[in-house]
Every structure is written in structure tokens, then in C-alpha cells.
Design a protein around this motif. Structure first.
Motif, short mmCIF file in Angstrom:
data_model
loop_
_atom_site.label_atom_id
_atom_site.label_comp_id
_atom_site.label_asym_id
_atom_site.label_seq_id
_atom_site.Cartn_x
_atom_site.Cartn_y
_atom_site.Cartn_z
N GLY B 199 16.54 35.95 39.77
CA GLY B 199 15.32 36.60 40.24
C GLY B 199 14.43 37.18 39.16
N PHE B 200 14.95 37.53 37.98
CA PHE B 200 14.06 38.18 37.01
C PHE B 200 14.25 37.73 35.57
CE2 PHE B 200 17.04 41.11 35.02
CZ PHE B 200 18.07 41.12 35.95
N ILE B 201 15.29 36.95 35.24
CA ILE B 201 15.50 36.59 33.84
C ILE B 201 14.78 35.27 33.55
CG2 ILE B 201 17.21 36.05 32.07
CD1 ILE B 201 19.21 37.69 33.63
N PRO B 202 13.86 35.25 32.58
CA PRO B 202 13.18 33.99 32.26
C PRO B 202 14.16 33.00 31.64
CG PRO B 202 12.62 35.68 30.67
CD PRO B 202 13.39 36.36 31.75
N GLN B 203 13.81 31.72 31.71
CA GLN B 203 14.75 30.69 31.25
C GLN B 203 14.69 30.50 29.73
OE1 GLN B 203 14.70 27.03 33.28
NE2 GLN B 203 15.22 27.93 35.23
N TRP B 204 14.78 31.58 28.99
CA TRP B 204 14.75 31.46 27.54
C TRP B 204 16.15 31.10 27.05
CZ3 TRP B 204 11.84 36.60 26.03
CH2 TRP B 204 10.53 36.53 26.54
N ASN B 205 16.18 30.41 25.93
CA ASN B 205 17.47 29.99 25.40
C ASN B 205 18.33 31.17 24.96
OD1 ASN B 205 17.21 27.26 25.73
ND2 ASN B 205 16.09 27.02 23.82
N VAL B 206 17.69 32.29 24.65
CA VAL B 206 18.48 33.41 24.16
C VAL B 206 19.42 33.90 25.24
CG1 VAL B 206 16.74 35.11 24.77
CG2 VAL B 206 18.35 35.63 22.98
N PHE B 207 19.04 33.71 26.53
CA PHE B 207 19.93 34.15 27.59
C PHE B 207 21.03 33.12 27.86
CE2 PHE B 207 15.87 36.26 28.52
CZ PHE B 207 16.29 37.54 28.25
N LEU B 208 20.79 31.88 27.44
CA LEU B 208 21.83 30.85 27.60
C LEU B 208 22.84 30.92 26.46
CD1 LEU B 208 20.07 27.54 28.64
CD2 LEU B 208 21.79 28.80 29.90
N HIS B 209 22.32 31.05 25.23
CA HIS B 209 23.21 31.03 24.07
C HIS B 209 22.90 32.22 23.16
CE1 HIS B 209 25.04 27.20 24.93
NE2 HIS B 209 23.86 26.69 25.18
N PRO B 210 23.22 33.43 23.60
CA PRO B 210 22.90 34.60 22.77
C PRO B 210 23.57 34.56 21.41
CG PRO B 210 24.30 35.20 24.63
CD PRO B 210 23.87 33.81 24.87
N LEU B 211 24.78 34.01 21.36
CA LEU B 211 25.49 33.99 20.08
C LEU B 211 24.77 33.09 19.07
CD1 LEU B 211 27.91 34.95 18.57
CD2 LEU B 211 29.21 33.06 19.46
N ALA B 212 24.29 31.94 19.55
CA ALA B 212 23.56 31.04 18.65
C ALA B 212 22.30 31.73 18.14
CB ALA B 212 23.20 29.75 19.38
N PHE B 213 21.66 32.52 18.99
CA PHE B 213 20.47 33.26 18.56
C PHE B 213 20.81 34.24 17.45
CE2 PHE B 213 18.13 37.28 19.22
CZ PHE B 213 16.90 36.86 18.77
N VAL B 214 21.88 34.99 17.63
CA VAL B 214 22.24 35.99 16.63
C VAL B 214 22.60 35.31 15.30
CG1 VAL B 214 23.93 37.76 16.04
CG2 VAL B 214 22.99 37.66 18.33
N VAL B 215 23.36 34.20 15.39
CA VAL B 215 23.77 33.53 14.16
C VAL B 215 22.55 32.91 13.48
CG1 VAL B 215 25.14 31.66 13.23
CG2 VAL B 215 26.10 33.14 14.95
N LEU B 216 21.62 32.38 14.27
CA LEU B 216 20.42 31.82 13.66
C LEU B 216 19.62 32.91 12.96
CD1 LEU B 216 18.77 29.31 13.22
CD2 LEU B 216 17.53 29.79 15.30
N LEU B 355 26.50 21.37 33.25
CA LEU B 355 26.50 22.81 33.54
C LEU B 355 25.75 23.57 32.46
CD1 LEU B 355 30.24 23.20 34.57
CD2 LEU B 355 28.27 23.47 36.06
N HIS B 356 24.89 22.84 31.69
CA HIS B 356 24.32 23.46 30.50
C HIS B 356 23.31 24.54 30.81
CE1 HIS B 356 21.97 19.99 31.71
NE2 HIS B 356 20.93 20.54 31.15
N ARG B 357 22.88 24.67 32.04
CA ARG B 357 21.95 25.76 32.36
C ARG B 357 22.58 26.72 33.36
NH1 ARG B 357 17.26 24.32 30.01
NH2 ARG B 357 16.18 26.12 30.80
N SER B 358 23.89 26.85 33.31
CA SER B 358 24.57 27.74 34.24
C SER B 358 25.05 28.99 33.52
CB SER B 358 25.77 27.02 34.87
OG SER B 358 26.75 26.82 33.88
N ALA B 359 25.63 29.90 34.28
CA ALA B 359 26.12 31.14 33.70
C ALA B 359 27.33 30.90 32.81
CB ALA B 359 26.47 32.14 34.80
N LEU B 360 27.90 29.69 32.86
CA LEU B 360 29.04 29.39 32.01
C LEU B 360 28.66 29.41 30.53
CD1 LEU B 360 30.96 26.57 33.87
CD2 LEU B 360 31.73 28.88 33.39
N ALA B 361 27.38 29.11 30.23
CA ALA B 361 26.96 29.07 28.83
C ALA B 361 27.08 30.45 28.17
CB ALA B 361 25.54 28.51 28.72
N PRO B 362 26.43 31.51 28.71
CA PRO B 362 26.62 32.82 28.07
C PRO B 362 28.06 33.29 28.12
CG PRO B 362 25.27 32.99 30.05
CD PRO B 362 25.41 31.55 29.75
N ALA B 363 28.79 32.93 29.20
CA ALA B 363 30.20 33.35 29.28
C ALA B 363 31.00 32.70 28.14
CB ALA B 363 30.78 32.96 30.63
#
Lengths: 167, 408
Positions: B199-216, B355-363
Motif C-alpha cells: 500500500g505505501f512502499i514504492p517499487q524501488w530496488n533498495v526495498f528489494l535488495h537493501p544489502l546490495a544498496f549498502v554494499v554499493l 519470486l524476484h519481486r516478492s518479500a523473499l528478496a529482502p528476507a
């Protein structure tokens, strides 16, 4: 560095040669124009700044200014020496690794469409990356500081005589 | 003339000129001002406040000083390379801007223009390739200076930059897998479109792969030679590192290039992970909005994201101490690379099962981060790492200030 940069140069060159853009696709001519403009700007800033500025800035040469700066000490010899910084292993591992990662780029783009057919070859390829990596790790080639002969950690720290001798 | 300007070709040229003169040069100059202000704020000082109101004219004064100081070339250097190095590093840090999508599409009359200088099919690869050429400036400068400090700085920079390039490449591969394209404008619009998650989180990659964002982000710091990775110019050890023999404008170019590099890196990360010009709930920053005001809004949004990331980089610089070199290499080779290899496999597996756009990615990201921290906490490095089996101190503890009995 080397590999990716080279690959980019080749890819840009391929874009220029190809230069037959579909309507919705990027016209690669613009990349070249952008590249040339930014290159020109860099060159202008660098060389105009250095040459025109020469009129404005003072020029007072002095032998001390022309000497090597080493915090006041007279420099001994020049620095163009061979220097081992355990660099060659890192560089070798990097080149192998970077080529492998570079080969994954085209695969990553088409994997979504190819699905399972692209998965199993990837797995083989990935093991080709991962197993040597683990081997390098276990053999200690990735440690920046390595034990040389007689400098093993146990021998220094476990026997009291050695610990005594080192203090 | 108007026809030429509203063709994509002419528009690209105009945009390139505008970005160069209107965005990069002032923002690079004011980056230095803000760096000094932020450092002053963190260290409870006032910072530059004499030149102009609030010291706002300080960058102008700095520029004039760079320009007017004597620019001598020491006698022992390799002159052509010595002159080429600042030019290389400065040019290379500018070229990356050509492929950044600044503001989606702009409708002028019946024409739809892309607010982007160039839209190559390999935009992502282009930026990585160009950015990683910055190491040549450092190495050439350090080697040509014929100075031991500069030489050590150059060698350190080489080892550091090639080491951090691999985790960077793997981070970006994760994005490429998730997005399925190398075109930066497509990556942005894919993140901008679609429903909001929960309902409120935009589909940005940072929410899918936060770890990759931090490492980048970490590798971007390392590639730009920023604290805590600025071993190539560590003042306390190498007095200035690779630019120790440079003076006046040539030194200034190294200095500006570092900030230009930071801005490119931030823009790149903003596009890959933070949705580029997209801002949730703001109707002007949606892909459909193509008016003049919308384009301005989009440029302001991506600019805001860049400024936020620059602020974090400066904040980190004045907060975190520098790594030791073996720690730096260990972080890259033994922590970040295995972690990002695991991330890459995760992204591949998620895509295999669609499942690349599911909650499994951040998990999965959290799982990998946890596993890495668990392993890191239990491992010791040989010789220079934490020593678990240090010999016990055999002397009795002495009183503070009192000499041990046998010494007297």
C-alpha cells in the motif's frame, strides 16, 4: 578496471560502427556526442586553465621547489623502484575474477527470458568462480599480510621462549 | 535553430552543456564548501564564514586562489605523465554524467524528448567502465611524481580500487538480474511504475535488495577514495599520497575530480536503487508526467537524492576513522565478495522461481547479512587480526605512575 574499461571501449566502438538505431532505442550517436562534449570540457578546463593561467600566476623557480618533497629530508634515490606489495597475487586474482564477472553481464540480461535453459550452465560457471575462490581463500592468497617462513603465529605465541625473545 | 534544439540530438547537446556549466561545476565547488561546513558542524566549529554571507563566496575565493598560485613542476618528475594525470582524472570523472537519466521524458510541442544526454543500450556498463578508469589518473599521477609518498599512494589506490570493483560489479549484477536490462532510463521507469507494495512502499530496488544498496554505497566510497577508504592520500602516513607533488590548479583538479566522482557515484546509486527521478505520491514525478514543471520536479528529486547521499558520505568522512590496509583488503576479499556472491545466487534463484519481486528478496538479504556477520564475528585473520591467544602478561599490575620494584 582494465577488463571492464576495455569492454566498455569495445562496446562503445561497436555502437558507433553499428549506428542503426531503432526509433524507440537510444541513438548511439548521442553517446558519442555526449562523450566528446564532456571530454572537450575536461580538456578545456585542464589545458586552458593551465596555459592561460600562466599569465596571471607568478613564476619564481627555486632549486628547493624543484626537489622531491619528503617532509624536509633530502630524498635518497628516486621512487621508480620495484616494490613488492603482495600486489601481483591480488592483481592476478582480480583479473580472473573480473573476466568471470564480465562474462556474467550478457548472461544476466538474457537470463529472465531464457529461464531454466540458462540456469544450469550458470550453475556450472558459478562453481568455476566459487570453488577457485574458496581455494584461494583457504590457501591464504587473499590475506594481504602473509606469514613468511619462521613467522608462523603459533610458533611466536605458543612457546614462552619465543614470546620472551620478542619482548 | 528551434527545430534543431527540439530534436533529440540538439537537445542532448544543450543538456550536456547545461549539466556541465549549470550543475556539475557549481555543485562540485559548493560540495567543498558544504564539506567544510559539515565538518565544522560535526566538530563544533563555525567553518568558513568570512567570505561573503555565511562564507558562501568561499568556493569562489578558493577557485581564484587555485588559479593564481604559482604552479611549479618539480624537476624530478616524468613531465608528460605528470601533466596528463590531473587531466585524466578530471575528464574521466565528468564523462560518466553523459548516461544519467535526469528527468524522464519532456513533451515540447509534439515532440517527446528524453532528458538524458545519451541513451546507450549499455548505459550501466558504460558508467562502470568510465568510473573505473579513474584509477589511471591516480596511478599515473602517483608514479610520475617520482616521490615515495606518491608512489605508495598510487600502489595503495590500485590495489584498493581493483579489489572494490568486484563487489561493485556483483551488486550491479543483482540489479541487472532483477530489472533485466542495462538501460538506465528503463531501470528508472521500471522502479517508478507499478503498484505500491503493502500500500505505501514504492517499487524501488533498495526495498528489494537493501544489502546490495549498502554494499554499493560502500564500494562507491572506496572507488572515490573517500574516508574511511582514503588510504591513497592518508595525510598522517603519506602526507598527501598520490598528489603530494602537485600544486595550484593541478592539485585543484585532483580535488574537484574527487567531488565530481562522488556526485557521479551518488547519481548512479540513485538511479539504480532509489528510483532515480521518481518520488512516491508526487504526481509530477510519475513516468506519465512530461510537462516542463514535471521535468523540473524530477530533476529536483534526483538532485535531492544525490545531495542526501553526498551528505551521508561527508558525515561518514568526519565520523569514522580510516581502515588499516590489510583490514581494507580483508573487507573487500573475504567479506564483501563472498557476501555479494551469495546475494547474486539469491537473485538468480529468486528469478528462477519468478519470486524476484516478492518479500523473499529482502528476507534473503537479511539472512545473508546475518550469516556474514556471524561468520565474521567468529573468524580471526592471521598475524594482524584480533589475537585470541595472546600471551598472558606475567608482571603484576603496577600502581599508576609508580615504577615497578625491580626497575628501581
Amino acid at each position: 578496471m582494465g577488463c571492464v574499461a576495455l569492454e566498455t571501449v569495445l562496446a562503445v566502438a561497436a555502437c558507433v560502427v553499428q549506428a542503426s538505431p531503432a526509433p524507440h532505442q537510444g541513438t548511439n550517436v548521442e553517446l558519442v556526442v555526449g562523450l566528446v562534449m564532456f571530454l572537450l570540457a575536461g580538456f578545456l578546463l585542464a589545458f586552458v586553465g593551465l596555459s592561460v593561467g600562466r599569465i596571471a600566476r607568478p613564476n619564481m623557480p627555486h632549486p628547493e621547489k624543484a626537489s622531491t618533497y619528503e617532509c624536509g629530508e633530502p630524498a635518497i634515490g628516486d621512487s621508480w623502484v620495484q616494490f613488492d606489495l603482495r600486489f601481483y597475487t591480488v592483481a592476478l586474482v582480480f583479473i580472473v575474477f573480473d573476466v568471470e564477472v564480465a562474462l556474467l553481464w550478457p548472461w544476466a540480461v538474457v537470463y529472465r527470458d531464457m529461464g531454466g535453459a540458462a540456469f544450469w550452465p550458470f550453475l556450472v560457471f558459478f562453481l568455476l568462480i566459487a570453488i577457485p575462490f574458496l581455494y584461494e581463500w583457504k590457501s591464504g592468497y587473499l590475506d594481504w599480510v602473509r606469514a613468511s617462513t619462521g613467522q608462523r603465529r603459533e610458533s611466536v605465541l605458543d612457546s614462552p621462549e619465543d614470546a620472551e625473545a620478542s619482548t | 535553430m528551434w527545430d534543431f534544439l527540439t530534436s533529440q540530438f540538439g537537445f542532448s547537446i544543450a543538456l550536456a552543456a547545461f549539466i556541465m556549466l549549470g550543475v556539475i561545476l557549481p555543485s562540485v565547488a559548493y560540495c567543498i564548501y558544504f564539506e567544510r561546513k559539515i565538518s565544522a558542524w560535526i566538530q563544533d566549529r563555525k567553518g568558513p564564514n568570512r567570505v561573503g554571507p555565511l562564507g558562501l563566496l568561499q568556493p569562489v575565493a578558493d577557485g581564484a586562489k587555485f588559479f593564481l598560485k604559482e604552479d611549479f613542476i618539480p624537476g624530478h618528475v616524468d613531465k608528460p605523465l605528470f601533466l596528463a594525470a590531473p587531466a585524466i582524472i578530471f575528464i574521466v570523472s565528468l564523462v560518466g554524467f553523459a548516461a544519467i537519466p535526469w528527468g524522464g521524458q519532456w513533451q515540447i510541442g509534439d515532440k517527446l524528448l528524453e532528458v538524458q544526454v545519451a541513451r546507450p543500450d549499455i548505459g550501466l556498463l558504460y558508467i562502470i567502465g568510465v568510473a573505473s578508469m579513474a584509477v589511471y589518473g591516480v596511478v599515473v599521477g602517483g608514479w610520475a611524481s617520482n616521490n615515495k609518498f606518491a608512489f605508495f599512494g598510487a600502489i595503495r589506490a590500485t590495489a584498493q580500487m581493483i579489489s572494490y570493483e568486484i563487489p561493485m560489479g556483483l551488486c550491479i549484477l543483482v540489479v541487472v538480474l532483477t530489472m533485466g536490462t542495462l538501460r538506465l532510463e528503463t531501470i528508472t521507469s521500471l522502479q517508478a511504475g507499478g503498484e505500491y507494495w503493502i500500500g505505501f512502499i514504492p517499487q524501488w530496488n533498495v526495498f528489494l535488495h537493501p544489502l546490495a544498496f549498502v554494499v554499493l554505497f560502500i564500494t562507491a566510497l572506496a572507488e572515490a577514495n573517500r574516508m574511511p577508504f582514503d588510504l591513497a592520500e592518508a595525510e598522517q602516513e603519506l602526507v598527501g599520497g598520490y598528489h603530494v607533488e602537485y600544486s595550484a590548479l593541478k592539485f585543484g583538479m585532483f580535488f574537484l575530480a574527487e567531488y565530481a566522482h562522488m556526485i557521479t557515484g551518488s547519481a548512479f546509486i540513485a538511479v539504480l536503487f532509489l528510483g532515480g527521478w521518481h518520488f512516491p505520491y508526487l504526481p509530477w514525478t510519475q513516468p506519465e508526467a512530461t510537462g516542463f514543471f514535471a521535468v523540473m520536479c524530477k530533476m529536483a528529486v534526483i538532485g535531492g537524492k544525490i545531495v542526501a547521499m553526498l551528505f551521508v558520505m561527508m558525515w561518514i568522512r568526519w565520523t569514522i576513522p580510516r581502515f588499516r590496509f590489510d583490514q581494507l583488503m580483508r573487507l573487500a576479499w573475504l567479506r564483501l565478495i563472498p557476501m555479494m556472491l551469495a546475494m547474486f545466487v539469491l537473485a538468480v534463484l529468486l528469478l528462477y522461481f519468478r519470486l524476484h519481486r516478492s518479500a523473499l528478496a529482502p528476507a534473503g538479504n537479511l539472512l545473508i547479512l546475518g550469516a556474514t556477520l556471524w561468520i565474521a564475528a567468529r573468524s580471526t585473520a592471521p598475524i594482524t587480526g584480533r589475537q585470541l591467544n595472546m600471551p598472558e602478561i606475567r608482571n603484576e599490575p603496577t600502581q599508576t605512575g609508580a615504577m615497578p620494584a625491580e626497575a628501581v
